[in-house]
Design an enzyme around this catalytic site. Sequence first.
Site, PDB file in Angstrom:
ATOM      1  N   HIS A   9       0.825  -1.219   0.000  1.00 16.81           N
ATOM      2  CA  HIS A   9       0.000   0.000   0.000  1.00 16.81           C
ATOM      3  C   HIS A   9       0.856   1.265   0.000  1.00 16.81           C
ATOM      4  O   HIS A   9       0.513   2.260  -0.616  1.00 16.81           O
ATOM      5  CB  HIS A   9      -0.942  -0.004   1.209  1.00 16.81           C
ATOM      6  CG  HIS A   9      -0.223  -0.187   2.513  1.00 16.81           C
ATOM      7  ND1 HIS A   9       0.269  -1.407   2.926  1.00 16.81           N
ATOM      8  CD2 HIS A   9       0.124   0.697   3.484  1.00 16.81           C
ATOM      9  CE1 HIS A   9       0.860  -1.266   4.088  1.00 16.81           C
ATOM     10  NE2 HIS A   9       0.791   0.005   4.456  1.00 16.81           N
ATOM     11  N   CYS A  63       8.026  -0.547  -1.563  1.00 16.34           N
ATOM     12  CA  CYS A  63       7.262  -0.483  -0.312  1.00 16.34           C
ATOM     13  C   CYS A  63       7.595   0.849   0.341  1.00 16.34           C
ATOM     14  O   CYS A  63       8.213   1.698  -0.302  1.00 16.34           O
ATOM     15  CB  CYS A  63       7.536  -1.695   0.590  1.00 16.34           C
ATOM     16  SG  CYS A  63       9.226  -1.841   1.167  1.00 16.34           S
ATOM     17  N   GLY A  64       7.196   1.053   1.580  1.00 12.29           N
ATOM     18  CA  GLY A  64       7.402   2.366   2.186  1.00 12.29           C
ATOM     19  C   GLY A  64       8.868   2.772   2.213  1.00 12.29           C
ATOM     20  O   GLY A  64       9.265   3.806   1.686  1.00 12.29           O
ATOM     21  N   GLY A  66      11.393   0.492   1.285  1.00 11.59           N
ATOM     22  CA  GLY A  66      12.138  -0.345   0.338  1.00 11.59           C
ATOM     23  C   GLY A  66      12.823  -1.512   1.046  1.00 11.59           C
ATOM     24  O   GLY A  66      13.272  -2.460   0.407  1.00 11.59           O
ATOM     25  N   MET A  69      10.691  -5.054   0.998  1.00 11.36           N
ATOM     26  CA  MET A  69      10.716  -5.660  -0.338  1.00 11.36           C
ATOM     27  C   MET A  69      12.115  -6.185  -0.681  1.00 11.36           C
ATOM     28  O   MET A  69      12.250  -7.201  -1.359  1.00 11.36           O
ATOM     29  CB  MET A  69      10.253  -4.661  -1.397  1.00 11.36           C
ATOM     30  CG  MET A  69       8.748  -4.477  -1.463  1.00 11.36           C
ATOM     31  SD  MET A  69       7.870  -5.996  -1.931  1.00 11.36           S
ATOM     32  CE  MET A  69       6.291  -5.294  -2.447  1.00 11.36           C
ATOM     33  N   HIS A  96      28.064  -3.496 -11.353  1.00  9.67           N
ATOM     34  CA  HIS A  96      28.848  -4.392 -10.487  1.00  9.67           C
ATOM     35  C   HIS A  96      28.069  -5.605 -10.002  1.00  9.67           C
ATOM     36  O   HIS A  96      28.665  -6.655  -9.766  1.00  9.67           O
ATOM     37  CB  HIS A  96      29.359  -3.627  -9.261  1.00  9.67           C
ATOM     38  CG  HIS A  96      30.423  -2.624  -9.591  1.00  9.67           C
ATOM     39  ND1 HIS A  96      31.209  -2.038  -8.627  1.00  9.67           N
ATOM     40  CD2 HIS A  96      30.830  -2.099 -10.775  1.00  9.67           C
ATOM     41  CE1 HIS A  96      32.062  -1.192  -9.206  1.00  9.67           C
ATOM     42  NE2 HIS A  96      31.836  -1.204 -10.513  1.00  9.67           N
TER      43      HIS A  96
HETATM   44  C1  RB5 Z   1       4.305  -0.315   5.762  1.00  8.48           C
HETATM   45  O1  RB5 Z   1       3.881   0.530   6.762  1.00  8.48           O
HETATM   46  C2  RB5 Z   1       5.812  -0.426   5.763  1.00  8.48           C
HETATM   47  O2  RB5 Z   1       6.243  -1.099   6.896  1.00  8.48           O
HETATM   48  C3  RB5 Z   1       6.297  -1.127   4.515  1.00  8.48           C
HETATM   49  O3  RB5 Z   1       5.844  -0.427   3.396  1.00  8.48           O
HETATM   50  C4  RB5 Z   1       7.788  -1.221   4.354  1.00  8.48           C
HETATM   51  O4  RB5 Z   1       8.401   0.005   4.529  1.00  8.48           O
HETATM   52  C5  RB5 Z   1       8.440  -2.299   5.094  1.00  8.48           C
HETATM   53  O5  RB5 Z   1       9.655  -2.503   5.031  1.00  8.48           O
END
Ligand code: RB5
Length: 145
Positions: A9, A63-64, A66, A69, A96
Amino acid sequence: MKIAIASDHAGFELKEQIKEFFSEMEIVDFGTYSSESMDYPDTGFKAAKAVAGGDCERGILICGSGLGMSIVANKVSGIRAALCQTKQFAELSRKHNNSNILVLSGRFISEYLAKEIIDVWLNTEFEGERHQKRLDKISDYEKEE
Ligand code: RB5
């Protein structure tokens, strides 16, 4: 180049902006499909597996921060995911590390910078040579697992 893309999200808005900006590219969207709260592993693993399995050549995960992910993607054998906050990191991750997944932070970089980072990442080649033997050591480790 066929690109897998996924976010949670917190990365949803940037994911949609990237899809619109790079609309000439073949992009496979593994979700999420709204800004409703969800768990990044649910979409991140799907996109990472599409890259590792060869269905997509490369992937972009958001993600918020990174960080989540990055952790998810690098659990998948064959993935070399790089969290890049600058164009220089994107360039080095290709030259690299032959990164096959770019991870972006949806909350800490601007849409403009994200597009610049993606542009560099898509258009920089792996240098091979001394870097290849280092990547081979990572692949060897994955085979031992
Ligand atoms: C979501 O609030 C956040 O925790 C997620 O996007 C991410 O940053 C996790 O590593």
